[in-house]
Scaffold this active site. Structure first.
Site, PDB file in Angstrom:
ATOM      1  N   THR A 186      68.648   4.894  36.584  1.00 34.37           N
ATOM      2  CA  THR A 186      68.593   5.272  37.985  1.00 34.37           C
ATOM      3  C   THR A 186      67.432   4.649  38.747  1.00 34.37           C
ATOM      4  O   THR A 186      66.383   4.373  38.182  1.00 34.37           O
ATOM      5  CB  THR A 186      68.438   6.802  38.027  1.00 34.37           C
ATOM      6  OG1 THR A 186      69.503   7.367  37.261  1.00 34.37           O
ATOM      7  CG2 THR A 186      68.477   7.350  39.423  1.00 34.37           C
ATOM      8  N   VAL A 215      79.390  13.206  36.137  1.00 35.48           N
ATOM      9  CA  VAL A 215      78.367  13.155  37.172  1.00 35.48           C
ATOM     10  C   VAL A 215      77.086  13.734  36.598  1.00 35.48           C
ATOM     11  O   VAL A 215      77.092  14.842  36.047  1.00 35.48           O
ATOM     12  CB  VAL A 215      78.786  13.953  38.421  1.00 35.48           C
ATOM     13  CG1 VAL A 215      77.668  13.945  39.459  1.00 35.48           C
ATOM     14  CG2 VAL A 215      80.069  13.384  39.013  1.00 35.48           C
ATOM     15  N   GLY A 216      76.004  12.988  36.693  1.00 31.66           N
ATOM     16  CA  GLY A 216      74.718  13.473  36.201  1.00 31.66           C
ATOM     17  C   GLY A 216      73.926  14.140  37.301  1.00 31.66           C
ATOM     18  O   GLY A 216      74.474  14.774  38.208  1.00 31.66           O
ATOM     19  N   THR A 237      64.567  10.619  37.501  1.00 37.91           N
ATOM     20  CA  THR A 237      65.246   9.631  36.670  1.00 37.91           C
ATOM     21  C   THR A 237      65.162  10.072  35.222  1.00 37.91           C
ATOM     22  O   THR A 237      64.238  10.783  34.830  1.00 37.91           O
ATOM     23  CB  THR A 237      64.601   8.242  36.839  1.00 37.91           C
ATOM     24  OG1 THR A 237      65.130   7.341  35.857  1.00 37.91           O
ATOM     25  CG2 THR A 237      63.080   8.290  36.666  1.00 37.91           C
ATOM     26  N   HIS A 239      67.506  11.453  31.613  1.00 36.64           N
ATOM     27  CA  HIS A 239      68.758  12.014  31.112  1.00 36.64           C
ATOM     28  C   HIS A 239      69.296  13.037  32.108  1.00 36.64           C
ATOM     29  O   HIS A 239      68.735  14.113  32.287  1.00 36.64           O
ATOM     30  CB  HIS A 239      68.537  12.662  29.746  1.00 36.64           C
ATOM     31  CG  HIS A 239      69.788  13.226  29.159  1.00 36.64           C
ATOM     32  ND1 HIS A 239      69.831  14.474  28.564  1.00 36.64           N
ATOM     33  CD2 HIS A 239      71.053  12.739  29.113  1.00 36.64           C
ATOM     34  CE1 HIS A 239      71.066  14.710  28.151  1.00 36.64           C
ATOM     35  NE2 HIS A 239      71.818  13.665  28.478  1.00 36.64           N
ATOM     36  N   GLY A 240      70.390  12.685  32.759  1.00 39.59           N
ATOM     37  CA  GLY A 240      70.894  13.465  33.871  1.00 39.59           C
ATOM     38  C   GLY A 240      71.244  14.903  33.556  1.00 39.59           C
ATOM     39  O   GLY A 240      70.983  15.809  34.355  1.00 39.59           O
TER      40      GLY A 240
END
Length: 325
Positions: A186, A215-216, A237, A239-240
């Site tokens: 990201t 979707v994260g 930013t 791990h979503g």
């Protein structure tokens, strides 16, 4: 304090993950270029919203980052992108998720904020909205690099994306040559303009080999980004799924509201995420007073900020370089 009296600030990240050496220079150059683009908007009297959009568009156009051009592929070999933008004055926000064939998703997210009554549009509906307002689509191939294709082939086979790309700094590095040369994450920006308004924006192509429709955190207000003139602005930013679980961006602003500095709030929030959900990532932060924060718990994060005309940047833990005049 009168209008137009604040010192403008822009802070940028290009993703917190195990950035390989082959992408390190491009990542640092990219965030520095983005910071200059955003700061140029601010010193010309532009808004914080204009600044973060301009900065993120620069990174969406750079194939070194997982956003716009350079986006990674899902299990079907498709590009699905997410983005959010937020204005700290009245908490206005707009976001898109799982959009396809859009060169600059951050601008589509801003259009959701300005041209609809909604805060989030997804998938087909988001693409139809883009067509309605004249945002043209581009061929998928124009968004995908050969590195992204190679990364997709590898992670489709070994299914180790999260453990490899978002490992913490203390983890044992992977022995896979492929893992150590690929990956993206990201991008994001936060800003404070001369009027004292904050803004935040985040954009991503997601995680390689994700399920279609995943979707994260990036387009989720309070997770991927948050801006409030009463506290500050944050872009996250990493791990979503972990970031979403702890509402990381809102957590940072909440800590600033309690009196913490932007830096301390960034560090405490990321530590809590590691403690509670074993997740790793990074944030860039600016307080309502122009105090700057940046922190990451992954191996590397490309970052840059400009205040009073001075450009600071770094990639590895402990770095803080100042660009020559």
């Amino acid at each position: 304090m009168s209008d137009l009296s604040m010192e403008p600030v822009v802070v940028i990240h290009g993703g917190a993950w195990a950035i390989p050496d082959k992408l390190s220079s491009a990542s640092v150059e990219g965030v520095c270029f983005a910071a200059r683009a955003g700061y140029d908007v601010l010193i010309r009297g532009g808004s914080a919203m204009d600044a973060v959009e301009a900065a993120v568009r620069v990174m969406e156009d750079c194939p070194a980052f997982d956003a716009g051009t350079g986006s990674v592929l899902n299990t079907k070999g498709e590009v699905e992108m997410d983005s959010v933008i937020m204005d700290g004055r009245e908490l206005q926000c707009g976001s898109v998720a799982c959009v396809q064939n859009i060169k600059n998703p951050v601008s589509l997210a801003r259009a959701v904020l300005e041209k609809t009554d909604h805060t989030l549009l997804v998938g087909k509906g988001a693409n139809e909205f883009a067509e309605e307002i004249g945002i043209h689509t581009v061929p998928t191939d124009s968004l995908v690099t050969e590195d992204a294709r190679e990364e997709w082939r590898h992670f489709m086979q070994f299914k180790t994306t999260v453990n490899v790309l978002f490992r913490n700094r203390e983890a044992t590095p992977s022995t896979s040559a492929v893992c150590d040369t690929l990956g993206h994450d990201t991008v994001g920006a936060v800003a404070l303009d001369r009027s004292g308004t904050t803004a935040a924006a985040t954009s991503t192509g997601g995680i390689t080999a994700k399920r279609p429709g995943r979707v994260g955190d990036s387009p989720i207000v309070g997770a991927g980004a948050y801006a409030d003139n009463e506290s500050g602005a944050v872009s996250t930013t990493g791990h979503g799924e972990s970031i979403t679980k702890v509402c990381l961006a809102r957590q940072v602003t909440h800590l600033m509201e309690s009196g913490m500095s932007a830096q301390k709030a960034s560090e405490v929030a990321l530590q809590k995420m590691a403690d509670r959900v074993k997740g790793h990532g990074g944030v860039v932060t600016v307080s309502k007073d122009g105090d700057i924060g940046k922190h990451f718990t992954t191996e590397r994060m490309a970052w840059a900020w400009i205040k009073a005309g001075k450009l600071h940047y770094g990639l590895n833990c402990g770095e803080d370089f100042i660009a020559a005049e």
